[in-house]
Design a protein around this motif. Structure first.
Motif, PDB file in Angstrom:
ATOM      1  N   MET A 301       0.841  -1.214   0.000  1.00  0.00           N
ATOM      2  CA  MET A 301       0.000   0.000   0.000  1.00  0.00           C
ATOM      3  C   MET A 301       0.871   1.257   0.000  1.00  0.00           C
ATOM      4  SD  MET A 301      -3.252  -0.850   0.065  1.00  0.00           S
ATOM      5  CE  MET A 301      -4.354   0.030   1.165  1.00  0.00           C
ATOM      6  N   GLU A 302       2.016   1.197   0.685  1.00  0.00           N
ATOM      7  CA  GLU A 302       2.925   2.358   0.682  1.00  0.00           C
ATOM      8  C   GLU A 302       3.473   2.586  -0.731  1.00  0.00           C
ATOM      9  OE1 GLU A 302       4.221   2.054   5.379  1.00  0.00           O
ATOM     10  OE2 GLU A 302       5.527   1.174   3.854  1.00  0.00           O
ATOM     11  N   ALA A 303       3.831   1.486  -1.405  1.00  0.00           N
ATOM     12  CA  ALA A 303       4.339   1.611  -2.781  1.00  0.00           C
ATOM     13  C   ALA A 303       3.244   2.126  -3.718  1.00  0.00           C
ATOM     14  CB  ALA A 303       4.864   0.253  -3.263  1.00  0.00           C
ATOM     15  N   LEU A 304       2.008   1.702  -3.468  1.00  0.00           N
ATOM     16  CA  LEU A 304       0.884   2.190  -4.281  1.00  0.00           C
ATOM     17  C   LEU A 304       0.665   3.684  -4.028  1.00  0.00           C
ATOM     18  CD1 LEU A 304      -1.628   1.812  -6.105  1.00  0.00           C
ATOM     19  CD2 LEU A 304      -2.825   0.829  -4.143  1.00  0.00           C
ATOM     20  N   SER A 305       0.703   4.050  -2.752  1.00  0.00           N
ATOM     21  CA  SER A 305       0.513   5.457  -2.397  1.00  0.00           C
ATOM     22  C   SER A 305       1.617   6.328  -3.008  1.00  0.00           C
ATOM     23  CB  SER A 305       0.511   5.569  -0.863  1.00  0.00           C
ATOM     24  OG  SER A 305       0.409   6.908  -0.471  1.00  0.00           O
ATOM     25  N   ALA A 306       2.832   5.767  -3.128  1.00  0.00           N
ATOM     26  CA  ALA A 306       3.971   6.506  -3.712  1.00  0.00           C
ATOM     27  C   ALA A 306       3.959   6.443  -5.245  1.00  0.00           C
ATOM     28  CB  ALA A 306       5.278   5.927  -3.179  1.00  0.00           C
ATOM     29  N   GLY A 307       2.999   5.744  -5.825  1.00  0.00           N
ATOM     30  CA  GLY A 307       2.879   5.693  -7.289  1.00  0.00           C
ATOM     31  C   GLY A 307       3.768   4.657  -7.958  1.00  0.00           C
ATOM     32  N   LYS A 308       4.398   3.787  -7.154  1.00  0.00           N
ATOM     33  CA  LYS A 308       5.286   2.768  -7.771  1.00  0.00           C
ATOM     34  C   LYS A 308       4.517   1.515  -8.174  1.00  0.00           C
ATOM     35  CE  LYS A 308       9.366   4.429  -5.386  1.00  0.00           C
ATOM     36  NZ  LYS A 308      10.685   4.057  -4.858  1.00  0.00           N
ATOM     37  N   ILE A 309       3.425   1.228  -7.473  1.00  0.00           N
ATOM     38  CA  ILE A 309       2.447   0.214  -7.898  1.00  0.00           C
ATOM     39  C   ILE A 309       1.228   1.012  -8.357  1.00  0.00           C
ATOM     40  CG2 ILE A 309       0.886  -1.602  -7.056  1.00  0.00           C
ATOM     41  CD1 ILE A 309       3.082  -2.591  -5.208  1.00  0.00           C
ATOM     42  N   ASN A 310       0.481   0.509  -9.321  1.00  0.00           N
ATOM     43  CA  ASN A 310      -0.654   1.269  -9.857  1.00  0.00           C
ATOM     44  C   ASN A 310      -2.007   0.825  -9.320  1.00  0.00           C
ATOM     45  OD1 ASN A 310       1.592   0.931 -12.069  1.00  0.00           O
ATOM     46  ND2 ASN A 310       0.685   2.957 -12.304  1.00  0.00           N
ATOM     47  N   PHE A 311      -2.119  -0.439  -8.890  1.00  0.00           N
ATOM     48  CA  PHE A 311      -3.420  -0.929  -8.432  1.00  0.00           C
ATOM     49  C   PHE A 311      -3.185  -2.189  -7.605  1.00  0.00           C
ATOM     50  CE2 PHE A 311      -7.670  -2.965  -9.090  1.00  0.00           C
ATOM     51  CZ  PHE A 311      -8.480  -1.888  -8.778  1.00  0.00           C
ATOM     52  N   ILE A 312      -3.938  -2.320  -6.496  1.00  0.00           N
ATOM     53  CA  ILE A 312      -3.831  -3.544  -5.677  1.00  0.00           C
ATOM     54  C   ILE A 312      -5.220  -4.118  -5.414  1.00  0.00           C
ATOM     55  CG2 ILE A 312      -3.050  -4.564  -3.515  1.00  0.00           C
ATOM     56  CD1 ILE A 312      -0.889  -2.531  -3.275  1.00  0.00           C
ATOM     57  N   VAL A 313      -5.320  -5.413  -5.592  1.00  0.00           N
ATOM     58  CA  VAL A 313      -6.538  -6.150  -5.240  1.00  0.00           C
ATOM     59  C   VAL A 313      -6.316  -6.720  -3.838  1.00  0.00           C
ATOM     60  CG1 VAL A 313      -8.003  -8.121  -5.835  1.00  0.00           C
ATOM     61  CG2 VAL A 313      -6.944  -6.753  -7.661  1.00  0.00           C
TER      62      VAL A 313
END
Ligand code: AHR
Length: 361
Positions: A301-313
């Motif tokens: 979730m931190e990586a998603l929040s930082a824009g490094k991951i784009n979407f998490i299920v």
């Protein structure tokens, strides 16, 4: 009959939602996606359910509340998969903490990813004569003999997290996610994200070979995008659900394919490993190469929040409460549903940022 099944499974889903909400400390994204998830659980029954799901409906209703007197000092053997991921660590912590809360004598073993070790643990539990055995199977096949042994010894078995291909009469219930739905959600996001692209070159970081989540997340993806010629799978290889595995496999992919647009990682840990490999190759994860993962553990979730991951299920590891509700029901001879589907949502960058302060795992 179908109406009854839908109503019953929806009731199970609503009960699970209440537990998930407790477990997540009021996690906004989980709550906001609850209605969709509830209907998703019902839909999976309507649209050609598995035997276990049908059984869930036929068994009639939700998991009973825990009777503390039943669980106090009950001896329960739990054979865990191992310690491959952040998800697994959170799952182990949650099961141990819930056992402690109810005064259960939990005999906990970890198979470190080896089916033979897990079978050996289960055999030891049978020899010890524990009251109930629970386990999260490393892989889907090869459990018939040990499950027959437990049945012959009169020891009930509960599956958590992952499914087996054995006859459902060999275990009392299976509590866990709908991994096919998870794959479908990931693919549905990818379809929208790349709606305007002429071609999408993707690589897949698969989970442990032969495990239910690796099998089903691949199936779910194929259900949505399998016949779309625009999505080209350049390569697909197991990273064994580990960060290191994801990194190593991604390094190989990057060395071979200069044109990767999308990574589908079967869990956050492998996605996090892929980020390291992409950055080391001088590319920007989340921009040059988009990433979709499954789990929604804090690091993901931190990586998603930082824009490094784009979407998490989301795939919730907080299965302890439901496991011990099932144990309480089984040990007091109550009927319990044969399938309990965990309620889960999805997160984009904004939703991850909003959810992070309350994220428990
Ligand atoms: O079975 C659940 C999966 O196993 C999780 O998605 C993954 O992180 C774990 O290792």
């Amino acid at each position: 009959m179908v109406t009854r099944k839908l109503a019953v499974l929806a009731a199970t889903a609503v009960a699970a939602l209440a537990l998930a909400a407790c477990g997540s400390g009021g996690n906004t994204a989980s709550s906001s996606t609850s209605a969709a998830a509830t209907s998703a659980a019902a839909e999976s029954t309507a649209a050609g359910s598995t035997a276990a799901e049908s059984g869930a409906a036929d068994a009639g209703g939700e998991l009973p509340a825990v009777d503390p007197a039943v669980l106090k000092d009950a001896v329960i053997g739990f054979a865990q998969v191992g310690s491959e991921s952040g998800w697994r660590a959170a799952n182990t912590d949650n099961i141990k903490a819930t056992a402690e809360k109810y005064g259960v004598d939990l005999q906990f073993t970890s198979a470190e990813g080896e089916q033979a070790k897990q079978i050996s643990s289960i055999k030891t539990f049978i020899t010890q004569g524990v009251d109930l055995i629970a386990f999260s199977p490393v892989v889907e096949t090869g459990w018939d003999a040990v499950l027959e042994e437990a049945k012959a010894a009169g020891i009930p078995v509960v599956l958590t997290d992952r499914a087996v291909d054995s006859d459902p009469s060999l275990y009392k219930t299976f509590i866990g996610s709908d991994f096919i739905k998870e794959g479908e959600k990931a693919a549905t996001w990818a379809k929208g994200e790349f709606a305007d692209a002429a071609e999408v070159n993707m690589v897949v970081l698969e989970g442990t070979t032969g495990s239910a989540p690796a099998n089903d997340r691949a199936t779910g993806w194929a259900n949505i995008l399998g016949s779309d010629p625009k999505f080209k799978t350049l390569a697909s290889q197991t990273g064994d659900f580990t960060r290191d595995g994801g990194k190593k496999v991604m390094e190989g992919f990057l060395a071979t394919y200069p044109n990767i647009d999308l990574v589908y990682a079967h869990n956050d840990d492998m996605g996090l490993g892929a980020i390291e490999a992409i950055e080391a190759a001088g590319k920007v994860p989340g921009k040059d190469i988009k990433i979709v993962t499954v789990d929604a553990v804090k690091a993901g979730m931190e990586a998603l929040s930082a824009g490094k991951i784009n979407f998490i299920v989301e795939c919730s590891p907080l299965l302890g409460e439901q496991l011990f509700q099932a144990a309480s029901g089984v040990l007091s001879d109550q009927e319990i549903p044969a399938r309990v589907i965990t309620i889960e949502g999805t997160f984009d960058q904004e939703q991850a940022t909003a959810a992070l302060p309350d994220r428990l795992y």
